[in-house]
Scaffold this active site. Structure first.
Site, PDB file in Angstrom:
ATOM      1  N   ARG A   1      20.066   9.271  -0.490  1.00  0.00           N
ATOM      2  CA  ARG A   1      20.148   8.165  -1.443  1.00  0.00           C
ATOM      3  C   ARG A   1      20.625   6.930  -0.688  1.00  0.00           C
ATOM      4  O   ARG A   1      21.259   7.041   0.368  1.00  0.00           O
ATOM      5  CB  ARG A   1      21.109   8.492  -2.586  1.00  0.00           C
ATOM      6  CG  ARG A   1      22.497   8.902  -2.136  1.00  0.00           C
ATOM      7  CD  ARG A   1      23.420   9.180  -3.313  1.00  0.00           C
ATOM      8  NE  ARG A   1      24.641   9.816  -2.852  1.00  0.00           N
ATOM      9  CZ  ARG A   1      25.002  11.056  -3.163  1.00  0.00           C
ATOM     10  NH1 ARG A   1      24.231  11.813  -3.917  1.00  0.00           N
ATOM     11  NH2 ARG A   1      26.134  11.553  -2.716  1.00  0.00           N
TER      12      ARG A   1
ATOM     13  N   HIS B   1      43.385 -24.640  -1.156  1.00  0.00           N
ATOM     14  CA  HIS B   1      43.646 -25.416  -2.368  1.00  0.00           C
ATOM     15  C   HIS B   1      44.798 -24.847  -3.179  1.00  0.00           C
ATOM     16  O   HIS B   1      45.727 -25.560  -3.572  1.00  0.00           O
ATOM     17  CB  HIS B   1      42.388 -25.486  -3.231  1.00  0.00           C
ATOM     18  CG  HIS B   1      42.580 -26.291  -4.461  1.00  0.00           C
ATOM     19  ND1 HIS B   1      43.059 -25.758  -5.640  1.00  0.00           N
ATOM     20  CD2 HIS B   1      42.417 -27.609  -4.693  1.00  0.00           C
ATOM     21  CE1 HIS B   1      43.169 -26.709  -6.533  1.00  0.00           C
ATOM     22  NE2 HIS B   1      42.775 -27.845  -5.988  1.00  0.00           N
TER      23      HIS B   1
END
Length: 847
Positions: free
Chosen positions: A290, A807
């Site tokens: 998978r 910031h």
């Protein structure tokens, strides 16, 4: 009964997952490609559907899941189906078999569903086989399977189950193989977990298996504490037996053989694979394949050799994927700024841009080849995002990133030309000489930009598209390029202040609090003032604002706020994200919270003024203790200039967000027009194209399929919880190779704002859903200006990303909030509601 309830595995073809489930479809594809897979058959999803329909099993989903399990296991199979299964079993030899669930929602490219349904090993006899089939069907409705589907947004009613029956491999060893290292992400390494006997002990986590990493021909081995092994019992079923953990379960040669087999499978699928394997007496068998769904996607690369990518998302505090139009908009802005500065910038985005699935990276490989980059970039990165600098430094000894002759000289020459061409030394001197004039001129240019962006609206989609581009390239970029060089002295002085004025980092944090002239803090305080005018009795403010059912002065204040700041939002650098002016609910919910906390005695405005007063006192103390008048005078000058100018640091980004919001207005209008003409399914589809593709759409080209694919990718990436700071082109996340930073009950990061506070942790991943009370500590992945209104009520800040000049860190200092940034996995390690202590001075979070 269904016509074909059973298929041989070698009859199964790729693309038949709806009939045979993901596991069986992959096994059939492996057989078709010539790989060794144990023979067997699959009981199709049609058989499951028929049994559920006849017995009326699936009602009241998902609450009835436990009842569904019980009813499935107690339901007798229809005679025709039972006969088909037993006949297929006889054809297989009626020997021991493995019975595995194979769901339609399984082994998908973005959700593997590994281990969610059951497997039964060494099943012997027809009756045992039929019982195992029923139990596999029932495992579709276990609590874990239901929860996993809900977490991945998959409708329960659409999922069906097939069952794979295969000959058992009498395994001497078995386990799992990842064709890319799932921890580091390296696509060139194969990682193998193994134990003797059947693979159940490995996949179930019952033992710590032997771990092998195969890099080329080199095998690195780490033996596990595998005290037991799972073995088949002759009469059916399995047993756990003791074993010596000191012996390796497979040899190095077997590890190399498995790795080469895995690479062949990965080449077949065109993507890294997660394989299950077993070694029998006659060699290696594959029992499952998978896709590995946890690997971070890699940017497309045309350059040779190892490349180093820096995350723009991390640097900008945006912990979510950008829309394609958001990436394209940033590309145009960056291109415009580079051109204004006289730097080469052909095309619609700078050459170093490396977008992938909504994540934006910069190729910074060139910085590793010269002394300037190696010396300066770690410091610059650490200032913006603390841990990124350390991760970058860890790469500099990698022999694949050698120094390049002449690179240092070329870098210095290019930098010198940039400074001279733009007269940056003179600009810096002028700013320091007269900061008030520089500040006034900067804000004047911002006002010019705002006025220019609100000019008359064009009418047609083509005109709007041209106007959006012009707003970015010709309106916004020149203002950003004008302001940015004038920010250099502020950024430099802020970092050098401790040494220049002989102060501690904690003292400088105090000096940098209560900074004036900052558009973001002024916005927050304006919102606070509105809340205090409303009072604590407010309720359902978003609905009352929408219905205009508020006092006229409050409505006017809110209207004025949204007119001035409505272009902002969390994740505002992405043009695809709605602004506050479009969806004011988030900011209005903050006003409600402010009103309540203000009544409780918390006054954010007073706290900000107090921080400014404390900063002035601290600056005076620093100057007063210096040994001579010259040094004291210089220190006073530097401290004054930083306080006068530091608020301008927001202006380049503020200009950018004004331009992005203006472009978004035009793009939304284009979306409305094209959707009304039935050329788009939804107006927001425009944000899943770039500017050239939107131009093609306006000209009549159909992009619906492309939009649908990109929307699906965006939705998948929104669920991603981990974002690398740096990424290598081989897939490695270099941070995974660094030592961990936690120590006992303390998490270590980087000091961003001094002080210590103890409070209740509030883990917030989306500011729109945040509700903080005074004294709470905000714990977030990262922050941008759209988060800062939360800072007015929080007492401390912890961020996974960020550095002392990011910031969030800067605003925290200005508000006097103790803050620690760059704390790896803070939002998962810190539990919401837990009491924590934030030591901003030491950069430590105590749990």
């Amino acid at each position: 009964m269904v016509a074909v309830p059973v298929l041989r595995l070698d009859e199964v073809r790729a693309g038949t997952g709806e009939v045979v489930g993901g596991k069986a479809a992959n096994l059939g594809e492996l057989i078709g490609a010539g790989f060794r897979v144990p023979p067997g058959f699959v009981i199709t999803t049609a058989a499951y559907e028929e049994v559920c329909r006849v017995a009326d099993l699936l009602d009241g989903l998902p609450a009835s899941a436990p009842k569904i399990r019980d009813r499935i296991t107690a339901t007798a199979l229809p005679p025709e189906l039972a006969t088909a299964i037993t006949e297929a079993y006889a054809e297989l030899g009626s020997g021991p078999v493995a019975v595995r669930s194979s769901a339609t929602a399984e082994d998908l490219p973005d959700a593997s569903f590994a281990g969610q349904q059951d497997t039964y090993l060494n099943v012997v006899g027809a009756e045992a086989l039929l019982d195992a089939v029923r139990r596999c069907w029932a495992s579709l409705w276990t609590d874990r399977a239901v929860s996993y589907r809900e977490a991945n947004g998959i409708d329960h009613s659409t999922v069906r189950l097939a069952v794979v029956v295969q000959e058992m491999v009498d395994a001497s060893a078995a386990g799992v193989l990842f064709t890319a290292d799932p921890v580091t992400g390296n696509r060139a390494d194969c990682a193998i977990d193994a134990n003797t006997g059947l693979g159940e002990s490995v996949v179930s986590g019952a033992v710590t298996p032997d771990h092998f990493v195969v890099s080329g021909d080199r095998v690195t081995e780490r033996l596990g504490d595998k005290t037991t092994s799972v073995r088949a019992i002759a009469s059916g079923g399995v047993e756990t037996v003791a074993q010596d953990p000191g012996a390796a379960s497979i040899s190095d040669e077997q590890a190399r053989e498995l790795a080469e087999l895995g690479r062949e499978v990965a080449r077949h699928y065109g993507a890294p694979q997660d394989l299950e394997w077993a070694i029998g007496a006659d060699g290696v068998w594959l029992t499952q394949s998978r896709p590995i769904t946890t690997l971070f996607p890699l940017p497309a690369e045309t350059e040779d050799g190892l490349r180093v990518y820096l995350s723009v998302n991390v640097a900008q505090g945006v912990y979510r994927p950008l829309t394609p139009m958001g990436v394209a908009t940033l590309g145009l802005l960056a291109t415009g700024v580079l051109r204004e500065l006289g730097l080469p910038a052909p095309g619609a985005r700078p050459a170093p841009f490396r977008p992938v699935d909504g994540w934006l990276f910069l190729d910074i490989t060139g910085t590793t080849g010269n002394r300037v980059g190696r010396a300066l970039l770690p410091r610059l990165l650490a200032a913006a995002e603390a841990r990124t600098g350390r991760v970058y430094e860890s790469l500099l000894d990698d022999p694949r990133l050698p120094r390049k002759p002449g690179a240092t000289a070329r870098t210095l020459r290019a930098f010198g030309l940039l400074l001279a061409r733009n007269r940056i030394p003179l600009l810096v001197a002028g700013v320091l000489r007269d900061p008030a004039r520089a500040r006034a001129e900067a804000f004047r240019r911002v006002d010019e930009l705002r006025a220019e962006l609100s000019s008359p609206v064009p009418r047609t989609a083509r005109e709007r598209l041209d106007t959006a581009r012009h707003a970015l390239l010709r309106g916004t970029a020149p203002r950003m390029a004008w302001v940015a060089p004038r920010m250099m002295p502020i950024l430099l002085l802020s970092r050098l202040l401790p040494k220049l004025v002989r102060a501690t980092e904690a003292e400088i944090h105090v000096v940098l609090s209560g900074i004036p002239h900052n558009v973001t803090t002024e916005m927050d305080l304006q919102l606070w003032a509105i809340a205090q005018r409303i009072g604590p009795e407010v309720a359902d403010l978003p609905a009352r604002y929408r219905d205009r059912a508020l006092p006229s002065e409050v409505l006017r204040a809110l209207d004025d706020f949204l007119a001035a700041h409505g272009h902002r939002t969390a994740g505002e650098i992405d043009a695809g994200v709605p602004r506050w002016s479009e969806e004011p609910g988030q900011v209005l919910a903050l006003v409600e919270n402010y009103a309540r906390t203000g009544e409780a005695g918390h006054d954010a405005a007073q706290r900000f003024r107090q921080r400014a007063e404390e900063a002035a006192v601290q600056a005076s103390e620093i100057v007063s203790r210096l040994p001579n008048r010259v040094h004291a005078g210089l220190a006073n000058f530097l401290l004054d200039r930083v306080r006068q100018l530091a608020g301008m640091r927001e202006l380049p980004k503020y200009c950018a967000v004004l331009g992005i919001a203006a472009a978004r207005r035009h793009l939304r209008a284009i979306g409305d027009e094209l959707a009304s003409d039935d050329r788009l399914s939804d107006p927001s589809d425009v944000f899943f194209l770039d500017y050239e593709e939107l131009s093609e759409l306006i000209d009549g080209l159909d992009h619906r399929e492309l939009i649908a694919t990109r929307r699906a990718t965006h939705e998948r990436e929104l669920r991603r919880k981990h974002l690398p700071r740096l990424l290598l082109s081989d897939g490695t996340e270099p941070e995974t190779l660094l030592p961990t930073t936690e120590s006992g009950n303390a998490l270590r990061g980087t000091s961003a704002s001094a002080g210590t506070v103890t409070g209740i942790a509030r883990v917030v991943r989306d500011p729109a859903n945040a509700r903080l009370s005074p004294g709470d500590v905000l714990v977030a992945p990262s922050t941008d200006p759209g988060w800062t209104p939360l800072f007015l009520t929080t007492s401390g800040l912890v961020m996974e990303m960020g550095g002392p000049n990011s910031h969030g860190a800067t605003v925290a200092r200005e508000y006097g909030i103790p803050a620690v940034v760059g704390v790896p996995d803070a939002t998962t390690r810190i539990t919401d509601g837990r009491t924590i202590t934030v030591n901003g001075s030491a950069g430590v979070v105590e749990l």
